[in-house]
Write an enzyme that holds these catalytic residues in place. Structure first.
Site, PDB file in Angstrom:
ATOM      1  N   ASP A 182      -8.367 -15.101   5.193  1.00 19.47           N
ATOM      2  CA  ASP A 182      -9.001 -14.840   6.491  1.00 19.47           C
ATOM      3  C   ASP A 182     -10.504 -14.737   6.264  1.00 19.47           C
ATOM      4  O   ASP A 182     -10.993 -13.780   5.657  1.00 19.47           O
ATOM      5  CB  ASP A 182      -8.452 -13.543   7.086  1.00 19.47           C
ATOM      6  CG  ASP A 182      -8.882 -13.328   8.538  1.00 19.47           C
ATOM      7  OD1 ASP A 182      -9.851 -13.985   8.976  1.00 19.47           O
ATOM      8  OD2 ASP A 182      -8.262 -12.512   9.225  1.00 19.47           O
ATOM      9  N   ASP A 226      -5.365  -6.520  10.907  1.00 15.05           N
ATOM     10  CA  ASP A 226      -5.589  -7.966  11.018  1.00 15.05           C
ATOM     11  C   ASP A 226      -5.066  -8.694   9.782  1.00 15.05           C
ATOM     12  O   ASP A 226      -4.509  -9.797   9.883  1.00 15.05           O
ATOM     13  CB  ASP A 226      -7.059  -8.278  11.268  1.00 15.05           C
ATOM     14  CG  ASP A 226      -7.999  -7.659  10.240  1.00 15.05           C
ATOM     15  OD1 ASP A 226      -7.602  -6.725   9.516  1.00 15.05           O
ATOM     16  OD2 ASP A 226      -9.166  -8.107  10.168  1.00 15.05           O
ATOM     17  N   TYR A 280       0.821  -1.201   0.000  1.00 18.16           N
ATOM     18  CA  TYR A 280       0.000   0.000   0.000  1.00 18.16           C
ATOM     19  C   TYR A 280       0.868   1.269   0.000  1.00 18.16           C
ATOM     20  O   TYR A 280       1.869   1.342   0.715  1.00 18.16           O
ATOM     21  CB  TYR A 280      -0.898   0.029   1.246  1.00 18.16           C
ATOM     22  CG  TYR A 280      -2.176  -0.764   1.146  1.00 18.16           C
ATOM     23  CD1 TYR A 280      -2.274  -1.907   0.359  1.00 18.16           C
ATOM     24  CD2 TYR A 280      -3.302  -0.375   1.884  1.00 18.16           C
ATOM     25  CE1 TYR A 280      -3.446  -2.625   0.296  1.00 18.16           C
ATOM     26  CE2 TYR A 280      -4.484  -1.095   1.819  1.00 18.16           C
ATOM     27  CZ  TYR A 280      -4.556  -2.222   1.029  1.00 18.16           C
ATOM     28  OH  TYR A 280      -5.722  -2.927   0.962  1.00 18.16           O
ATOM     29  N   THR A 331     -35.726 -21.747  -0.659  1.00 20.72           N
ATOM     30  CA  THR A 331     -35.111 -20.417  -0.648  1.00 20.72           C
ATOM     31  C   THR A 331     -33.926 -20.374   0.307  1.00 20.72           C
ATOM     32  O   THR A 331     -32.868 -19.815  -0.008  1.00 20.72           O
ATOM     33  CB  THR A 331     -36.142 -19.355  -0.251  1.00 20.72           C
ATOM     34  OG1 THR A 331     -37.182 -19.314  -1.231  1.00 20.72           O
ATOM     35  CG2 THR A 331     -35.502 -17.974  -0.165  1.00 20.72           C
TER      36      THR A 331
END
Length: 245
Positions: free
Chosen positions: A125, A105, A96, A180
């Site tokens: 994750d 995390d 980044y 459904t």
């Protein structure tokens, strides 16, 4: 960390937190904390009488972090240390431009996986969001994906479609649904496993490079049938690696 020190580790999400108390490498207690849940709070606060340190991975809001800090300081008199996403941790390098904007995390899960097996990695994750992160053999983060998790997908269907309603509690499977409830849950399973399968195919990820974590990680690993290993405490392991001495 010295074997004589006792440490509380927390992995704080948007609505709840996992925690564990360690002395050295031994886990003395663990549980889940939910703000506003008296019994969950009591379980955390009574988990140990004394602490030497508190380490926190948090994606919660600053206000929620402040509230948690006050609670912990009032109980143990120990100021929590909050992990923040850096530009690099050892050989692991953030992709980044603004490293702090990556959820800590995700970073800690990658760091935990890297400490286990340095080299090419795909870290999955599966929590409230499904995150998939790719790490190059030299430790460079190649990028990742953030996908709504099963609960978020189901909530979107219920909020935006008038006729998708059901009361049954059915499992997540890959077979076509014949009600459904099954169509929704099985469709979500296909979406989660299918997204992962596409990433693994496009990135040529081997089973030995695949590491799962998060509350839904073990189920997703089974649905995807792609091999890999499930490490439930992966974020905690990364937190342990990054925390101050």
């Amino acid at each position: 960390m010295s074997d004589s020190r006792k440490c509380l580790q927390l992995d704080v999400g948007n609505s709840s937190a996992k925690w564990r108390v360690l002395r050295g490498e031994a886990v003395l207690a663990r549980g889940r904390y939910v703000p506003g849940d008296g019994s969950a709070q009591e379980e955390l606060l009574e988990s140990t009488q004394t602490l030497d340190c508190i380490w926190v991975s948090s994606v919660a809001s600053p206000d929620a972090e402040d509230e948690l800090s006050r609670l912990l300081v009032a109980r143990w008199g120990v100021q929590p240390w909050f992990a923040r996403t850096p530009a690099r941790s050892g050989e692991l390098v953030n992709s980044y431009e603004e490293p702090s904007r990556m959820g800590v995390d995700r970073w800690l899960a990658m760091l935990g996986a890297w400490q286990r097996q340095p080299g090419r990695l795909c870290v999955v994750d599966a929590g409230s969001a499904l995150t998939i992160d790719l790490v190059a053999p030299d430790g460079r983060h190649e990028g990742g994906y953030i996908i709504p998790g099963p609960a978020l997908m189901e909530r979107a269907l219920l909020l935006d479609t008038d006729r998708v309603r059901f009361a049954e509690d059915v499992d997540y499977r890959l077979s076509p649904g014949t009600s459904t409830a099954e169509a929704v849950r099985h469709g979500i399973a296909v979406a989660q496993a299918g997204a992962l399968a596409l990433v693994l195919q496009r990135s040529a990820v081997k089973a030995s490079e695949l590491v799962f974590c998060g509350g839904g990680g073990e189920l997703l690993m089974q649905l995807a049938e792609s091999g890999g290993q499930y490490v439930p405490d992966l974020v905690f392991e990364g937190l342990h690696c990054m925390a101050p001495d």
